[in-house]
Design a protein around this motif. Structure first.
Motif, PDB file in Angstrom:
ATOM      1  N   VAL A   1     -10.051  34.901 -21.064  1.00 26.33           N
ATOM      2  CA  VAL A   1      -9.682  34.370 -22.382  1.00 26.33           C
ATOM      3  C   VAL A   1      -8.193  34.567 -22.657  1.00 26.33           C
ATOM      4  N   LEU A   2      -7.622  35.654 -22.153  1.00 26.84           N
ATOM      5  CA  LEU A   2      -6.196  35.902 -22.354  1.00 26.84           C
ATOM      6  C   LEU A   2      -5.360  34.755 -21.796  1.00 26.84           C
ATOM      7  N   PHE A   3      -5.634  34.331 -20.571  1.00 29.66           N
ATOM      8  CA  PHE A   3      -4.889  33.225 -19.973  1.00 29.66           C
ATOM      9  C   PHE A   3      -5.138  31.920 -20.725  1.00 29.66           C
ATOM     10  N   VAL A   4      -6.379  31.711 -21.150  1.00 33.76           N
ATOM     11  CA  VAL A   4      -6.712  30.511 -21.920  1.00 33.76           C
ATOM     12  C   VAL A   4      -5.926  30.488 -23.226  1.00 33.76           C
ATOM     13  N   ASN A   5      -5.832  31.638 -23.890  1.00 37.63           N
ATOM     14  CA  ASN A   5      -5.117  31.720 -25.167  1.00 37.63           C
ATOM     15  C   ASN A   5      -3.611  31.494 -24.997  1.00 37.63           C
ATOM     16  N   ILE A   6      -3.059  32.015 -23.891  1.00 36.60           N
ATOM     17  CA  ILE A   6      -1.633  31.784 -23.629  1.00 36.60           C
ATOM     18  C   ILE A   6      -1.376  30.291 -23.522  1.00 36.60           C
ATOM     19  N   PHE A   7      -2.245  29.594 -22.790  1.00 39.40           N
ATOM     20  CA  PHE A   7      -2.062  28.153 -22.613  1.00 39.40           C
ATOM     21  C   PHE A   7      -2.267  27.403 -23.924  1.00 39.40           C
ATOM     22  N   LYS A   8      -3.312  27.737 -24.669  1.00 41.02           N
ATOM     23  CA  LYS A   8      -3.594  27.043 -25.922  1.00 41.02           C
ATOM     24  C   LYS A   8      -2.465  27.226 -26.925  1.00 41.02           C
ATOM     25  N   LYS A   9      -1.896  28.409 -26.958  1.00 40.79           N
ATOM     26  CA  LYS A   9      -0.854  28.715 -27.931  1.00 40.79           C
ATOM     27  C   LYS A   9       0.463  28.017 -27.604  1.00 40.79           C
ATOM     28  N   HIS A  10       0.712  27.778 -26.318  1.00 41.49           N
ATOM     29  CA  HIS A  10       2.011  27.222 -25.912  1.00 41.49           C
ATOM     30  C   HIS A  10       1.841  25.986 -25.017  1.00 41.49           C
ATOM     31  N   LYS A  11       0.754  25.250 -25.178  1.00 41.27           N
ATOM     32  CA  LYS A  11       0.429  24.194 -24.210  1.00 41.27           C
ATOM     33  C   LYS A  11       1.475  23.083 -24.147  1.00 41.27           C
ATOM     34  N   GLU A  12       2.087  22.746 -25.286  1.00 41.82           N
ATOM     35  CA  GLU A  12       3.062  21.655 -25.274  1.00 41.82           C
ATOM     36  C   GLU A  12       4.291  22.017 -24.450  1.00 41.82           C
TER      37      GLU A  12
END
Length: 397
Positions: free
Chosen positions: A335-346
């Motif tokens: 979930v940590l990696f998923v959250n990093i991507f979701k938070k800064h995906k653009e």
């Protein structure tokens, strides 16, 4: 120069890491690990994070601590298990600390200082300081081409750590050049020495994850013609790999090419296949409590000694966490990696260097390990890249 607490922590750990690396060349004193006890303690102080991040961190701390204490009672105390626990808690803590971009203002001079310290630590290898347990086996007569390796690390504890550091430093400065519109000469001026160092370390992980990251970034319809050309080139390399290996024999490049030969003709010889097979062999014997709480980090070392005759961990964060801490900590890690991507995906999707830095986090975690490689320092570089890109674009996520 006014520093916020994040930059203060970063510079302190640059100094601690440098002292630890030099000191441990001569004496076995775990200075960095001991300092993590203080760092992890500071992270538990209310108000150190935002309220939301603090609650999330406490959940992580609770889950890993329950598993750690359970296995401490069941398996006994081992210093390796304690250091592993501290490294992973510091990884989560650093994420929650640095990801708050509203308050995070990285200092470029500190990162330049980090580069200088890293160069000092590595270049010591050319002055005769290089206590490397693997050494140089290139040129020795053997039928096992995977055995032919050459490692350099200088004062670094492991060549892999040096490789990770210089890879992230390179990506950080490339991103700075891109953001500031630097001349192409600056890219070459920085790339030539740092890429040379990355190759000289002998660690293949950084090279593999960057190549895979480039493939994923350019896996788009408009770049399809280039991917077809790349695939054709790879087929050519596989077909003529024996002649290519002869051409690069007795050079550091040799060990980066042997993986192609091993994959195509002797896949089961790959060290990761051997170690991960050991993981599977052990997991098949798991009971309910093992799945929930794991068996402890030191048990993984004992398992590999039993199965593959090497006292090593599983070289895969996802396998190691599931084995050592259980299913819930594994979920939190993913979930940590998923959250990093979701938070800064653009910004991740639209900036090649930030994309490569992000993909290197989880790809390194899969093929070797990430949380055990001094992520207090590496995450600072990663979020400095995002901060500088957002600052120029006036974007806040």
């Amino acid at each position: 120069m006014i520093l916020d607490k994040r930059s203060v922590i970063f510079i302190l750990y640059v100094i601690v890491f440098t002292m630890d690396s030099v000191l441990n060349y001569f004496f076995d004193v775990p200075l960095f690990v001991l300092s993590l006890m203080l760092y992890c303690g500071l992270l538990t102080i209310p108000g150190f994070f935002s309220i939301k991040n603090y609650k999330d961190f406490l959940i992580v701390l609770f889950c890993f601590s329950i598993s750690f204490c359970f296995n401490l009672i069941k398996e006994g105390f081992y210093k390796e298990s304690l250091s592993d626990y501290l490294f992973i808690i510091s990884f989560f803590g650093s994420f929650y600390l640095f990801s708050d971009l509203k308050h995070f203002k990285p200092e470029k001079k500190l990162i330049s200082f980090f580069l200088i310290c890293s160069l000092f630590l590595f270049l010591a290898t050319f002055a005769g300081f290089d206590k490397n347990i693997w050494g140089n086996t290139i040129g020795l007569k053997t039928d096992d081409i995977e055995f032919s390796r050459s490692y350099r690390q200088g004062f670094f504890r492991k060549s892999h750590i040096a490789s990770y550091f210089f890879t992230f430093i390179l990506l950080y400065f490339f991103n700075r050049f891109k953001v500031n519109g630097a001349h192409k000469f600056k890219y070459a001026f920085l790339a030539i020495p740092l890429v040379s160092i990355i190759f000289l370390t002998g660690s293949r992980t950084s090279i593999v994850v960057i190549l895979l990251g480039l493939f994923m970034y350019y896996f788009k319809a408009k770049f399809l013609k280039y991917l077809i050309a790349l695939a054709s080139f790879l087929v050519f390399v596989v077909v003529f790999i024996d002649k290519i290996l002869v051409l690069f024999s007795n050079t550091v490049v040799y060990q980066y090419l042997t993986i192609i030969k091993t994959i195509s003709s002797n896949f089961g010889r790959l060290s990761r296949v051997i170690i991960w097979s050991s993981w599977w062999q052990e997991v098949r014997t798991f009971g309910l409590f093992d799945f929930i709480f794991g068996r402890g980090f030191n048990s993984s070392i004992e398992a590999n000694w039993k199965n593959v005759s090497y006292s090593i961990w599983f070289h895969n964060d996802f396998l190691s966490i599931s084995y050592s801490y259980g299913i819930l900590p594994l979920i939190l890690y993913v979930v940590l990696f998923v959250n990093i991507f979701k938070k800064h995906k653009e910004v991740i999707r639209n900036n090649i260097f930030i994309f490569l830095a992000f993909s290197s986090l989880w790809l390194s975690a899969f093929f070797n390990g990430f949380y055990y490689y001094f992520t207090i320092l590496l995450l600072y570089l990663f979020y400095a890249m995002i901060y500088e890109k957002n600052e120029v674009g006036d974007i806040r996520y």
